[in-house]
Design a protein around this motif. Structure first.
Motif, PDB file in Angstrom:
ATOM      1  N   ARG A 166       0.839  -1.230  -0.072  1.00 51.01           N
ATOM      2  CA  ARG A 166      -0.088   0.025   0.123  1.00 51.01           C
ATOM      3  C   ARG A 166       0.918   1.325   0.109  1.00 51.01           C
ATOM      4  NH1 ARG A 166      -2.280   3.036   3.892  1.00 51.01           N
ATOM      5  NH2 ARG A 166      -1.302   1.729   5.614  1.00 51.01           N
ATOM      6  N   SER A 167       2.033   1.255   0.797  1.00 55.67           N
ATOM      7  CA  SER A 167       3.086   2.451   0.994  1.00 55.67           C
ATOM      8  C   SER A 167       3.919   2.408  -0.132  1.00 55.67           C
ATOM      9  CB  SER A 167       3.521   2.523   2.258  1.00 55.67           C
ATOM     10  OG  SER A 167       2.610   2.581   3.237  1.00 55.67           O
ATOM     11  N   LEU A 168       3.948   1.491  -1.182  1.00 56.25           N
ATOM     12  CA  LEU A 168       4.990   1.335  -1.933  1.00 56.25           C
ATOM     13  C   LEU A 168       5.071   2.573  -3.071  1.00 56.25           C
ATOM     14  CD1 LEU A 168       7.316  -0.159  -3.487  1.00 56.25           C
ATOM     15  CD2 LEU A 168       5.509  -1.233  -5.191  1.00 56.25           C
ATOM     16  N   PRO A 169       4.046   3.376  -3.452  1.00 55.29           N
ATOM     17  CA  PRO A 169       4.219   4.635  -4.127  1.00 55.29           C
ATOM     18  C   PRO A 169       5.222   5.615  -3.192  1.00 55.29           C
ATOM     19  CG  PRO A 169       1.962   3.975  -4.688  1.00 55.29           C
ATOM     20  CD  PRO A 169       2.557   3.078  -3.293  1.00 55.29           C
ATOM     21  N   HIS A 170       5.050   5.577  -2.142  1.00 55.64           N
ATOM     22  CA  HIS A 170       5.771   6.663  -1.319  1.00 55.64           C
ATOM     23  C   HIS A 170       7.058   6.134  -1.138  1.00 55.64           C
ATOM     24  CE1 HIS A 170       6.630   9.562   1.491  1.00 55.64           C
ATOM     25  NE2 HIS A 170       6.385   8.990   2.685  1.00 55.64           N
ATOM     26  N   ALA A 171       7.469   5.006  -0.945  1.00 60.70           N
ATOM     27  CA  ALA A 171       8.476   4.270  -0.807  1.00 60.70           C
ATOM     28  C   ALA A 171       9.425   4.866  -2.267  1.00 60.70           C
ATOM     29  CB  ALA A 171       8.775   2.765  -0.767  1.00 60.70           C
ATOM     30  N   ARG A 172       8.654   4.672  -3.491  1.00 59.94           N
ATOM     31  CA  ARG A 172       9.459   4.928  -4.726  1.00 59.94           C
ATOM     32  C   ARG A 172       9.696   6.585  -4.729  1.00 59.94           C
ATOM     33  NH1 ARG A 172       5.120   1.213  -8.118  1.00 59.94           N
ATOM     34  NH2 ARG A 172       6.744  -0.709  -8.383  1.00 59.94           N
ATOM     35  N   GLU A 173       8.831   7.398  -4.233  1.00 61.31           N
ATOM     36  CA  GLU A 173       9.188   8.623  -3.996  1.00 61.31           C
ATOM     37  C   GLU A 173      10.449   8.973  -3.132  1.00 61.31           C
ATOM     38  OE1 GLU A 173       5.750  10.892  -2.463  1.00 61.31           O
ATOM     39  OE2 GLU A 173       4.425  10.110  -4.062  1.00 61.31           O
ATOM     40  N   LEU A 174      10.329   8.327  -2.171  1.00 63.69           N
ATOM     41  CA  LEU A 174      11.820   8.544  -1.391  1.00 63.69           C
ATOM     42  C   LEU A 174      12.818   8.113  -1.899  1.00 63.69           C
ATOM     43  CD1 LEU A 174      10.132   7.330   2.328  1.00 63.69           C
ATOM     44  CD2 LEU A 174      11.253   9.655   1.623  1.00 63.69           C
ATOM     45  N   ALA A 175      12.730   6.930  -2.429  1.00 65.18           N
ATOM     46  CA  ALA A 175      13.945   6.395  -3.387  1.00 65.18           C
ATOM     47  C   ALA A 175      14.413   7.221  -4.305  1.00 65.18           C
ATOM     48  CB  ALA A 175      13.525   4.921  -3.964  1.00 65.18           C
ATOM     49  N   ALA A 176      13.662   7.874  -5.077  1.00 66.77           N
ATOM     50  CA  ALA A 176      13.846   8.910  -6.180  1.00 66.77           C
ATOM     51  C   ALA A 176      14.607   9.972  -5.619  1.00 66.77           C
ATOM     52  CB  ALA A 176      12.610   9.153  -7.028  1.00 66.77           C
ATOM     53  N   ARG A 177      13.910  10.593  -4.400  1.00 64.76           N
ATOM     54  CA  ARG A 177      14.403  11.761  -3.760  1.00 64.76           C
ATOM     55  C   ARG A 177      15.566  11.577  -3.204  1.00 64.76           C
ATOM     56  NH1 ARG A 177      10.679  13.271   0.600  1.00 64.76           N
ATOM     57  NH2 ARG A 177       9.264  13.156  -1.158  1.00 64.76           N
ATOM     58  N   HIS A 178      16.123  10.314  -2.817  1.00 65.65           N
ATOM     59  CA  HIS A 178      17.246  10.076  -1.779  1.00 65.65           C
ATOM     60  C   HIS A 178      18.384   9.196  -2.732  1.00 65.65           C
ATOM     61  CE1 HIS A 178      15.934  12.364   1.513  1.00 65.65           C
ATOM     62  NE2 HIS A 178      14.635  11.568   1.399  1.00 65.65           N
ATOM     63  N   ALA A 179      18.066   9.188  -3.977  1.00 72.25           N
ATOM     64  CA  ALA A 179      19.063   8.237  -4.925  1.00 72.25           C
ATOM     65  C   ALA A 179      19.366   6.854  -4.318  1.00 72.25           C
ATOM     66  CB  ALA A 179      20.362   8.990  -5.313  1.00 72.25           C
ATOM     67  N   ILE A 180      18.075   6.203  -3.818  1.00 72.99           N
ATOM     68  CA  ILE A 180      18.357   4.904  -3.299  1.00 72.99           C
ATOM     69  C   ILE A 180      18.160   3.926  -4.432  1.00 72.99           C
ATOM     70  CG2 ILE A 180      17.367   3.296  -1.610  1.00 72.99           C
ATOM     71  CD1 ILE A 180      16.131   5.555  -0.093  1.00 72.99           C
ATOM     72  N   PRO A 181      18.849   2.905  -4.626  1.00 77.92           N
ATOM     73  CA  PRO A 181      18.993   2.110  -5.960  1.00 77.92           C
ATOM     74  C   PRO A 181      17.755   0.892  -5.940  1.00 77.92           C
ATOM     75  CG  PRO A 181      21.230   2.147  -4.883  1.00 77.92           C
ATOM     76  CD  PRO A 181      20.316   2.947  -3.838  1.00 77.92           C
ATOM     77  N   ALA A 182      17.443   0.408  -4.758  1.00 76.85           N
ATOM     78  CA  ALA A 182      16.461  -0.592  -4.928  1.00 76.85           C
ATOM     79  C   ALA A 182      15.091  -0.291  -3.850  1.00 76.85           C
ATOM     80  CB  ALA A 182      17.117  -1.853  -4.375  1.00 76.85           C
ATOM     81  N   CYS A 183      13.820  -0.526  -4.347  1.00 76.60           N
ATOM     82  CA  CYS A 183      12.448  -0.412  -3.612  1.00 76.60           C
ATOM     83  C   CYS A 183      11.954  -1.773  -3.673  1.00 76.60           C
ATOM     84  CB  CYS A 183      12.084   0.848  -4.363  1.00 76.60           C
ATOM     85  SG  CYS A 183      10.255   1.427  -3.397  1.00 76.60           S
ATOM     86  N   TYR A 184      11.449  -2.081  -2.552  1.00 73.72           N
ATOM     87  CA  TYR A 184      10.629  -3.170  -2.182  1.00 73.72           C
ATOM     88  C   TYR A 184       9.342  -2.851  -1.641  1.00 73.72           C
ATOM     89  CZ  TYR A 184      15.287  -5.584  -3.085  1.00 73.72           C
ATOM     90  OH  TYR A 184      16.432  -5.687  -3.750  1.00 73.72           O
ATOM     91  N   ASP A 185       8.567  -3.999  -2.105  1.00 75.04           N
ATOM     92  CA  ASP A 185       6.974  -3.727  -0.998  1.00 75.04           C
ATOM     93  C   ASP A 185       6.986  -4.853  -0.256  1.00 75.04           C
ATOM     94  OD1 ASP A 185       6.763  -6.196  -2.841  1.00 75.04           O
ATOM     95  OD2 ASP A 185       4.889  -5.225  -3.710  1.00 75.04           O
TER      96      ASP A 185
END
Length: 332
Positions: A35-54
């Motif tokens: 459910r929170s994956l869109p926000h996780a992707r936003e944080l990953a993009a903002r802070h240059a985090i290479p990988a994002c998981y749900d």
């Protein structure tokens, strides 16, 4: 240290902003719920985090990380910590380390069995002003009374009053004033005076959660009180009164601000050794200590601090029991 962050809440966002000041850390992955994956992707993009998981379990085994940062609701701390340690990862777990002593001991035992680091992200013991406070204690003679207050009306209190159940006021998720604010008071006091002989907590309990309360710790010859509130406005401060003077900090225990040392002869000195002005930099010292432990392999120091966390967990248990507050089942 290569971090994998679990959670997308406020504390995770704040810590990500501070990582630029921590050259010893890189964030390689972040995990959320589906459910929170869109926000996780936003944080990953903002802070240059290479990988994002749900799914945090997938992140723990898949991502290129050596340490898991646990920033989820309190009742989930043990499950994420155990999974990370079981996969051979070190853990930085947001305060409180666990819901109570049984869970904290469980996590501690597993870390020690595996020879892994387990740090509770509790900044107070690492702050320079706290060490200064400890060094000033002999100047005020024999401590007799201490009072520590943390008053912070929650931004979610109006929603709670309206019948909603935000996580910070949800007993099933480990919410409440004791878990959120009292843990700072407990660490502040037991770090100075050791383990209390008796503990009690008189709380305002609404819908099963304590919105505020007064904690009393009896150390034998020294009595300390802690006032915590998520439903009220008021000043926060810490005061230690001894036979020869007092030590005062007009700040929240989590900030551990400037210290006034007032002696019985009327003399007064002021001390401020934290070395930062921005409130968010209060986490720098603890993360620097975690990095030193990791780089030098100093499990001994880590486990000594973990013992302090176990003492705090024991006090939490006794305080909660005295107020008749039920411990949620978080073993699932």
């Amino acid at each position: 240290m290569k971090l994998g962050m679990v959670g997308t809440g406020l504390i995770v966002g704040e810590q990500l902003q501070q990582m630029e000041h921590r050259p010893g850390y890189t964030v390689e992955a972040i995990a959320s719920t589906p459910r929170s994956l869109p926000h996780a992707r936003e944080l990953a993009a903002r802070h240059a985090i290479p990988a994002c998981y749900d799914d945090f379990l997938e992140m723990i085994v898949d991502a290129d990380i050596d340490t898991v940062y646990v920033g989820v609701p309190n009742a989930l701390h043990l499950a994420v910590t155990r999974a990370a340690l079981g996969a051979g990862k070190n853990v930085i777990c947001e305060k409180p380390l666990a819901m109570g002593l049984e869970e904290a001991q469980d996590a501690s035992d597993l870390a020690r069995e595996r020879g892994l680091f387990l740090w509770e992200a509790m900044n107070i013991p690492y702050l320079p002003n706290y060490e200064t406070l400890r060094s000033l204690l002999p100047k005020v003679g024999e401590p007799k009374v201490a009072a520590c207050s943390y008053i912070q009306r929650s931004r979610r209190y109006d929603a709670f009053r309206a019948g909603e159940t935000p996580s910070v006021f949800d007993p099933a998720r480990g919410g409440g004033a004791l878990m959120d604010l009292g843990i700072y008071v407990i660490h502040y006091l037991v770090g100075l005076f050791g383990e209390p002989e008796r503990v009690s907590y008189a709380a305002n309990v609404v819908r099963g959660v304590d919105t505020s309360g007064i904690l009393t710790l009896d150390f034998g010859g020294l009595v300390a009180t802690g006032v915590v509130a998520k439903d009220a406005e008021g000043p926060s401060r810490c005061l230690v009164e001894g036979t020869e003077g007092y030590l005062l900090q007009d700040s929240k225990p989590s900030s551990c601000g400037p210290i006034t040392c007032h002696l019985r002869d009327g003399s007064e000195t002021r001390h401020d050794d934290n070395g930062f002005a921005a409130p968010e930099r209060r986490w720098d010292a603890e993360f620097a200590s975690f990095e030193r432990d990791f780089e030098t392999g100093d499990l001994g120091h880590c486990y000594r601090m973990l013992d302090l966390s176990l003492t705090a967990a024991r006090v939490l248990d006794e305080a909660r029991a005295s107020a008749g507050i039920a411990l949620p089942d978080s073993h699932g």
